[in-house]
Write a protein that holds these residues in place. Structure first.
Motif, mmCIF file in Angstrom:
data_model
loop_
_atom_site.group_PDB
_atom_site.id
_atom_site.type_symbol
_atom_site.label_atom_id
_atom_site.label_comp_id
_atom_site.label_asym_id
_atom_site.label_seq_id
_atom_site.Cartn_x
_atom_site.Cartn_y
_atom_site.Cartn_z
ATOM 1 N N THR A 19 0.844 -1.193 0.000
ATOM 2 C CA THR A 19 0.000 0.000 0.000
ATOM 3 C C THR A 19 0.876 1.238 0.000
ATOM 4 O OG1 THR A 19 -1.791 1.145 1.165
ATOM 5 C CG2 THR A 19 -0.163 0.059 2.523
ATOM 6 N N THR A 52 0.488 5.464 0.472
ATOM 7 C CA THR A 52 -0.387 6.575 0.848
ATOM 8 C C THR A 52 -0.306 7.688 -0.184
ATOM 9 O OG1 THR A 52 -0.141 6.102 3.191
ATOM 10 C CG2 THR A 52 -0.868 8.317 2.609
ATOM 11 N N ARG A 59 -3.476 11.559 3.085
ATOM 12 C CA ARG A 59 -3.917 10.995 4.353
ATOM 13 C C ARG A 59 -4.830 11.942 5.139
ATOM 14 N NH1 ARG A 59 -1.342 7.130 7.395
ATOM 15 N NH2 ARG A 59 0.570 7.426 6.191
ATOM 16 N N ASP A 75 -4.004 17.333 3.202
ATOM 17 C CA ASP A 75 -3.510 16.693 1.983
ATOM 18 C C ASP A 75 -4.556 16.761 0.876
ATOM 19 O OD1 ASP A 75 -1.167 15.972 3.301
ATOM 20 O OD2 ASP A 75 -1.918 13.971 3.822
ATOM 21 N N SER A 124 -6.794 8.316 -1.803
ATOM 22 C CA SER A 124 -6.335 8.190 -0.425
ATOM 23 C C SER A 124 -5.118 7.275 -0.336
ATOM 24 C CB SER A 124 -7.451 7.632 0.458
ATOM 25 O OG SER A 124 -6.979 7.339 1.751
ATOM 26 N N SER A 125 -5.196 6.087 -0.971
ATOM 27 C CA SER A 125 -4.072 5.156 -0.979
ATOM 28 C C SER A 125 -4.197 4.210 -2.159
ATOM 29 C CB SER A 125 -4.021 4.354 0.327
ATOM 30 O OG SER A 125 -5.175 3.549 0.470
ATOM 31 N N HIS A 141 -11.141 9.317 -1.362
ATOM 32 C CA HIS A 141 -11.910 10.054 -0.367
ATOM 33 C C HIS A 141 -13.271 10.468 -0.934
ATOM 34 C CE1 HIS A 141 -8.786 10.282 2.648
ATOM 35 N NE2 HIS A 141 -7.917 10.711 1.753
ATOM 36 N N GLN A 161 -9.835 -0.168 3.402
ATOM 37 C CA GLN A 161 -9.235 1.089 3.859
ATOM 38 C C GLN A 161 -10.312 2.094 4.273
ATOM 39 O OE1 GLN A 161 -5.721 1.198 4.118
ATOM 40 N NE2 GLN A 161 -6.302 -0.923 3.740
#
Length: 365
Positions: free
Chosen positions: A40, A42, A45, A49, A184-185, A208, A358
């Protein structure tokens, strides 16, 4: 010996041509023996960001987005120590399998209307903007996007893309009616990160909550629009679909030139290829378990677009079995005639489940 005229040319959807021997194929079931090694990375976060990424993609910049370059995939791997990727333990993968199950995932419609899952991802490597194709996938966190790994992580640099966003259903005029979703990741396989292995040229990106830009007086203000799947729906996921398959519908936003230099696509309109599949290998790209779809003249820009079976045109939903990764010029003529994807098997399911587990921020704006 294979006659020269029968050699196959394969290319990453960046347009880099490589001469390859004829397809020999390897049983996809062999891939199941590979250890599931999820990593994973990022992207964004914190709320700060997300705001930074949002501010980068203001409306004026998004209106020029179709002029950016379709992403060029990596050609060599960077040292693992500089990757920025974090490995997921075998215990964590086992826990995800227990919690989420190992079965296929059913497609999900949005809260209103037909699904609008397909779109583009925009991002930056270094000081240059790029874009690819992608799609929303049904997930427990309602927030997963499927694309090609080379549309999110560059092993040459050992780093993820910057300012990564997904825009479903973009318009030709640069409007984003169904929201902008900041990454997000990234969940990817370690053999993409460390080896640039095209058997793992797929990524599941957790995003997100989305937002749209609203003009208030002389400035633009970001308005929260909620989670991705609720707004546009999510494609299903079907693992272990072995070639040959009689019909697969592939989608993407191609824009790059054909081998003869012509440009039949401009990247602004969603295109479709419908064909059957066969096994594919490309030794120079570490592709040993690939699946090839023909006929298809996709060029660069289509990278990351979904392959769907059981496509329901009225609902605009089906089951994801691959993503556009490599394009092929099998007859060495003026136009690409096939596209290929990594095989989506049990290992793919582990990467997907990690992305689906996640958490995202409850409020980004």
């Amino acid at each position: 010996m294979i006659p020269r005229a029968r050699h196959l040319a394969a290319a990453a959807l960046s347009g880099v041509l490589l001469t390859l021997p004829a397809l020999t194929g390897v049983a996809p079931a062999a891939q199941a023996a590979s250890a599931s090694k999820v990593q994973t990375v990022t992207l964004a976060r914190t709320k700060a960001d997300v705001q930074k990424v949002a501010d980068y993609w203001k409306p004026d910049k998004l209106k020029d987005a179709d002029s950016y370059s379709p992403a060029a995939p990596a050609s060599e791997a960077a040292p693992a120590s500089s990757s920025g990727a974090v490995s997921v333990s075998n215990q964590a993968i086992a826990a995800l399998r227990k919690a989420q199950g190992t079965q296929n995932v059913a497609p999900v419609a949005p809260r209103q209307g037909a699904a609008k899952t397909m779109g583009k991802v925009f991002f930056r490597f270094g000081d240059k903007e790029y874009w690819c194709s992608a799609s929303s996938v049904a997930a427990r966190n309602l927030s997963v996007v499927a694309t090609a790994a080379h549309c999110a992580y560059d092993p040459r640099q050992g780093k993820a893309a910057d300012y990564w966003i997904f825009v479903p259903n973009p318009t030709n005029s640069g409007e984003m009616p169904d929201g902008i979703y900041v990454g997000s990741s990234i969940s990817i396989h370690e053999d993409w990160v460390g080896k640039n292995d095209y058997d793992y040229d797929y990524a599941f990106v957790t995003v997100h909550r989305g937002f749209t830009w609203e003009k208030q007086g002389a400035k633009y203000v970001a308005k929260d629009v909620g989670r991705l799947q609720e707004n546009v729906g999510g494609q299903g996921l079907e693992l272990g679909k072995k070639a040959p398959v009689a019909r697969v519908d592939a989608f993407g936003y191609p824009a790059g030139p054909q081998p003869d230099g012509t440009r039949p696509f401009n990247g602004t309109t969603l295109q479709t290829c419908v064909g059957s599949t066969r096994k594919a290998v490309a030794p120079s790209l570490e592709l040993n378990f690939g699946v090839q779809l023909a006929p298809c003249n996709f060029s660069k820009g289509a990278s990351g677009g979904p392959w769907l079976v059981d496509w329901q045109s009225a609902r605009k939903l089906g089951n994801l079995v691959g993503v556009n990764s490599l394009t092929w010029n099998r007859d060495a003529k003026g136009e690409f005639d096939a596209v290929s994807s990594p095989y989506f098997g049990a290992v793919t399911g582990d990467v997907y489940r990690h992305a689906a587990a996640q958490k995202i921020l409850s409020n980004v704006m």
